[in-house]
Design an enzyme around this catalytic site. Structure first.
Site, PDB file in Angstrom:
ATOM      1  N   ASN A  44      42.592  19.803  37.752  1.00 22.46           N
ATOM      2  CA  ASN A  44      42.862  20.916  38.362  1.00 22.46           C
ATOM      3  C   ASN A  44      41.742  21.415  39.521  1.00 22.46           C
ATOM      4  O   ASN A  44      40.709  21.559  38.815  1.00 22.46           O
ATOM      5  CB  ASN A  44      43.093  22.371  37.352  1.00 22.46           C
TER       6      ASN A  44
ATOM      7  N   ARG B   5      47.617  19.987  38.782  1.00 20.55           N
ATOM      8  CA  ARG B   5      47.932  21.260  39.248  1.00 20.55           C
ATOM      9  C   ARG B   5      47.828  21.353  40.528  1.00 20.55           C
ATOM     10  O   ARG B   5      47.248  21.311  41.513  1.00 20.55           O
ATOM     11  CB  ARG B   5      47.181  22.388  38.572  1.00 20.55           C
TER      12      ARG B   5
ATOM     13  N   HIS C   8      51.238  31.777  38.465  1.00 15.16           N
ATOM     14  CA  HIS C   8      50.732  31.651  36.918  1.00 15.16           C
ATOM     15  C   HIS C   8      52.352  30.894  36.297  1.00 15.16           C
ATOM     16  O   HIS C   8      52.295  31.362  35.065  1.00 15.16           O
ATOM     17  CB  HIS C   8      50.650  33.076  36.313  1.00 15.16           C
TER      18      HIS C   8
ATOM     19  N   HIS D 145      50.826  37.949  31.627  1.00 13.53           N
ATOM     20  CA  HIS D 145      49.253  37.234  31.770  1.00 13.53           C
ATOM     21  C   HIS D 145      48.396  38.138  32.402  1.00 13.53           C
ATOM     22  O   HIS D 145      48.278  38.269  33.622  1.00 13.53           O
ATOM     23  CB  HIS D 145      49.779  35.824  32.685  1.00 13.53           C
TER      24      HIS D 145
ATOM     25  N   ASN E 145      41.480  37.526  34.723  1.00 11.87           N
ATOM     26  CA  ASN E 145      40.967  37.749  35.959  1.00 11.87           C
ATOM     27  C   ASN E 145      41.822  38.109  37.020  1.00 11.87           C
ATOM     28  O   ASN E 145      41.994  39.203  37.787  1.00 11.87           O
ATOM     29  CB  ASN E 145      40.111  36.754  36.470  1.00 11.87           C
ATOM     30  N   GLY E 146      42.953  37.144  37.072  1.00 14.86           N
ATOM     31  CA  GLY E 146      44.301  37.333  37.972  1.00 14.86           C
ATOM     32  C   GLY E 146      45.081  37.823  36.785  1.00 14.86           C
ATOM     33  O   GLY E 146      45.062  37.286  35.860  1.00 14.86           O
TER      34      GLY E 146
ATOM     35  N   ARG F 172      41.099  42.008  42.995  1.00 18.64           N
ATOM     36  CA  ARG F 172      42.227  41.948  44.141  1.00 18.64           C
ATOM     37  C   ARG F 172      42.953  43.218  43.602  1.00 18.64           C
ATOM     38  O   ARG F 172      43.174  43.936  42.616  1.00 18.64           O
ATOM     39  CB  ARG F 172      43.132  40.832  43.589  1.00 18.64           C
TER      40      ARG F 172
ATOM     41  N   ASP G  31      34.887  42.682  35.224  1.00 14.38           N
ATOM     42  CA  ASP G  31      35.300  42.146  33.753  1.00 14.38           C
ATOM     43  C   ASP G  31      35.639  43.315  32.886  1.00 14.38           C
ATOM     44  O   ASP G  31      34.908  44.174  32.761  1.00 14.38           O
ATOM     45  CB  ASP G  31      33.900  41.369  33.315  1.00 14.38           C
ATOM     46  N   PHE G  32      36.708  42.977  32.279  1.00 18.44           N
ATOM     47  CA  PHE G  32      37.256  44.272  31.306  1.00 18.44           C
ATOM     48  C   PHE G  32      36.189  44.480  30.271  1.00 18.44           C
ATOM     49  O   PHE G  32      36.228  45.603  29.699  1.00 18.44           O
ATOM     50  CB  PHE G  32      38.663  43.927  30.795  1.00 18.44           C
TER      51      PHE G  32
ATOM     52  N   GLY H 188      44.503  39.451  27.567  1.00 19.23           N
ATOM     53  CA  GLY H 188      45.874  39.668  26.810  1.00 19.23           C
ATOM     54  C   GLY H 188      45.710  39.192  25.503  1.00 19.23           C
ATOM     55  O   GLY H 188      46.189  39.674  24.538  1.00 19.23           O
ATOM     56  N   GLU H 189      44.715  38.128  25.343  1.00 19.33           N
ATOM     57  CA  GLU H 189      44.522  37.332  24.153  1.00 19.33           C
ATOM     58  C   GLU H 189      43.661  38.069  23.236  1.00 19.33           C
ATOM     59  O   GLU H 189      43.533  38.090  22.022  1.00 19.33           O
ATOM     60  CB  GLU H 189      44.236  35.934  24.285  1.00 19.33           C
ATOM     61  N   ASN H 190      42.668  38.655  24.020  1.00 18.02           N
ATOM     62  CA  ASN H 190      41.381  39.024  23.340  1.00 18.02           C
ATOM     63  C   ASN H 190      41.170  40.557  23.271  1.00 18.02           C
ATOM     64  O   ASN H 190      39.989  41.279  22.806  1.00 18.02           O
ATOM     65  CB  ASN H 190      40.155  38.389  24.098  1.00 18.02           C
TER      66      ASN H 190
ATOM     67  N   GLU I 105      47.530  26.004  29.909  1.00 20.34           N
ATOM     68  CA  GLU I 105      48.330  25.528  31.034  1.00 20.34           C
ATOM     69  C   GLU I 105      47.976  23.965  31.036  1.00 20.34           C
ATOM     70  O   GLU I 105      48.980  23.164  31.597  1.00 20.34           O
ATOM     71  CB  GLU I 105      47.666  26.203  32.132  1.00 20.34           C
TER      72      GLU I 105
HETATM   73  P1  AMP Z   1      40.804  34.516  32.231  1.00 20.42           P
HETATM   74  O1  AMP Z   1      41.047  34.788  33.934  1.00 20.42           O
HETATM   75  O2  AMP Z   1      42.239  34.212  31.685  1.00 20.42           O
HETATM   76  O3  AMP Z   1      39.834  33.622  31.844  1.00 20.42           O
HETATM   77  O4  AMP Z   1      40.516  35.971  31.702  1.00 20.42           O
HETATM   78  C1  AMP Z   1      39.038  36.494  32.030  1.00 20.42           C
HETATM   79  C2  AMP Z   1      39.071  37.923  31.801  1.00 20.42           C
HETATM   80  O5  AMP Z   1      39.461  38.222  30.737  1.00 20.42           O
HETATM   81  C3  AMP Z   1      37.566  38.515  31.880  1.00 20.42           C
HETATM   82  O6  AMP Z   1      37.409  38.968  33.258  1.00 20.42           O
HETATM   83  C4  AMP Z   1      37.848  39.571  30.927  1.00 20.42           C
HETATM   84  O7  AMP Z   1      38.032  40.992  31.828  1.00 20.42           O
HETATM   85  C5  AMP Z   1      38.880  39.507  30.353  1.00 20.42           C
HETATM   86  N1  AMP Z   1      38.578  39.245  28.665  1.00 20.42           N
HETATM   87  C6  AMP Z   1      38.136  38.110  28.107  1.00 20.42           C
HETATM   88  N2  AMP Z   1      37.627  38.338  26.694  1.00 20.42           N
HETATM   89  C7  AMP Z   1      37.896  39.659  26.843  1.00 20.42           C
HETATM   90  C8  AMP Z   1      37.417  40.583  25.343  1.00 20.42           C
HETATM   91  N3  AMP Z   1      37.083  39.956  24.382  1.00 20.42           N
HETATM   92  N4  AMP Z   1      37.608  41.859  25.598  1.00 20.42           N
HETATM   93  C9  AMP Z   1      38.084  42.226  26.706  1.00 20.42           C
HETATM   94  N5  AMP Z   1      38.482  41.715  28.021  1.00 20.42           N
HETATM   95  C10 AMP Z   1      38.149  40.385  27.686  1.00 20.42           C
END
Ligand code: AMP
Length: 400
Positions: A7, A91, A180, A208, A211-212, A241, A283-284, A333-335, A384
């Protein structure tokens, strides 16, 4: 059978080597900061190895050579010889309207991917570079292109056309493509397996959220609407974005802030979203902790994001004429139990009831709805690279 997944991004290369008889990950890694100071190769196998490369990796060719060398390295390599690689999956971000599924790469395919550069100038050139380097290095090995857009090629015209003169669609291909797709497809397939029901019977909304971020309506296994559009800038607000805005805002900002079109485009891509709204972070995790300490703008950014996801979910229930399940995937979504709960707050009207106790999980596949919920709610870890490897294996067996 060993599949190498590659990728290529503008300054990075992510890769994985998988043993596909068992779908076992042999090694994964990332080359970062190509063409910059501090470039490095990070490898993660059974143990974690981090190798700092002292000299700058000037280009993708050097990066790919370095990652190949790492696979056979006497200390931390996982194979004896590169001839053990049976096929390579790449990819590719944009397949335009030309590619509705993954394809074995031929000269014709390369030409067609090149023809999509006009609509994906940031991504396709570097994806193509990776393909060309690997074809030179492995002329005998079957190589496959897997597209982020292909899964969404089932969208009907009513969902993909914008309210612009039709000639612009014909002339330049201006339409909704969606992105995605590899992730939306992977979690959809995994969900159907977990629910023990055929995909062809299910109406699913996949969120999904990383970050995106994008939301997808998958009816009977086919993507019928999706929130990202002509580019990955449309749809939800994201880390940096803006997501969808009134297009009239663009000339307004150009005039008021004395910016060019290109500058506004960069502004919307990298200074907006939850970063712009909160003034704090993209970052959330940072926003969730700041909001706990009473930061009102961090809370506002979180609330806007959750509201937008909820709005898409509501509209896709109507688009599909019903709903069986919602899936949350990707980093957030996962965390984030907090964000999932916030999004689901109010979804009782469509029959989706989250169980706050079951929802208290991170980083695992789990069902998180109450027992009396009509709609199933799931977290599913996206993968992915595994999806790309599966598609590569499928085509290798079909045409290899
Ligand atoms: P990704 O682009 O799928 O790698 O997701 C990255 C984003 O997931 C990060 O910028 C965070 O905002 C969010 N993230 C990851 N872990 C957590 C967590 N434990 N709690 C809240 N947000 C999270």
């Amino acid at each position: 059978m060993k599949v190498l997944v590659i990728n290529c991004g503008s300054s990075s290369i992510k890769f994985q080597l998988l043993e596909m008889e068992t779908e076992q990950l042999l090694v994964k890694g990332q080359i970062e900061r190509i063409g910059m100071d501090g470039s490095r190769l990070k490898l993660q196998g059974k143990q974690e190895y981090v190798i700092e490369v002292k000299h700058t990796i000037p280009d993708h060719r050097t990066g790919i050579q370095l990652l190949l060398d790492s696979l056979t390295d006497t200390n931390y390599g996982v194979i004896d010889s590169l001839s053990e690689i049976d096929c390579i999956g790449h990819r590719v971000v944009h397949g335009g309207e030309k590619f509705t599924e993954a394809v074995v790469i031929t000269d014709e395919v390369i030409k067609t991917i090149s023809s999509c550069i006009m609509i994906a100038p940031l991504h396709n050139p570097v994806n193509l570079e990776g393909i060309k380097i690997c074809l030179e290095l492995f002329p005998q090995v079957v190589q496959v292109a897997v597209f982020d857009t292909a899964f969404h090629q089932t969208l009907p015209e009513t969902a993909y056309l914008y309210g612009l003169p039709y000639e612009l669609y014909i002339k330049y291909g201006i339409r909704r493509y969606g992105f995605h797709g590899i992730s939306h497809q992977y979690v959809t397939n995994t969900l159907a397996q977990k629910m023990g029901r055929p995909l062809e019977e299910l109406k699913i909304i996949t969120c999904h959220l990383g970050n995106g971020a994008s939301v997808d309506a998958v009816k009977y296994g086919r993507s019928i609407d999706t929130s990202m559009g002509f580019t990955p800038l449309e749809g939800l607000i994201m880390g940096t974005r803006s997501g969808e805005i009134d297009p009239a805002i663009i000339p307004f900002i150009m005039e008021q802030e004395d910016m060019t079109g290109k500058q506004v485009y960069r502004y919307l891509n990298s200074k907006s979203g939850i970063l712009g709204l909160s003034g704090l972070s993209s970052d959330f995790r940072d926003l969730e902790s700041a909001a706990r300490f009473g930061d009102t703008r961090a809370q506002l950014a979180i609330d806007v994001f959750a509201y937008q996801v909820k709005k898409y979910i509501g509209s896709y229930v109507v688009s599909m004429g019903g709903l069986d399940a919602i899936v949350f995937t990707a980093g957030l979504g996962e965390n984030s139990p907090y964000m999932r709960a916030k999004i689901c707050d109010g979804l009782e009207v469509i029959g989706a009831k989250i169980d706050l106790r079951k929802n208290e999980i991170r980083g695992e596949d789990a069902q998180v709805n109450k027992d009396d919920s009509d709609v199933e709610l799931w977290t599913i870890l996206t993968n992915e690279e595994l999806m790309i490897a599966r598609e590569t294996k499928r085509l290798f067996e079909q045409y290899g």
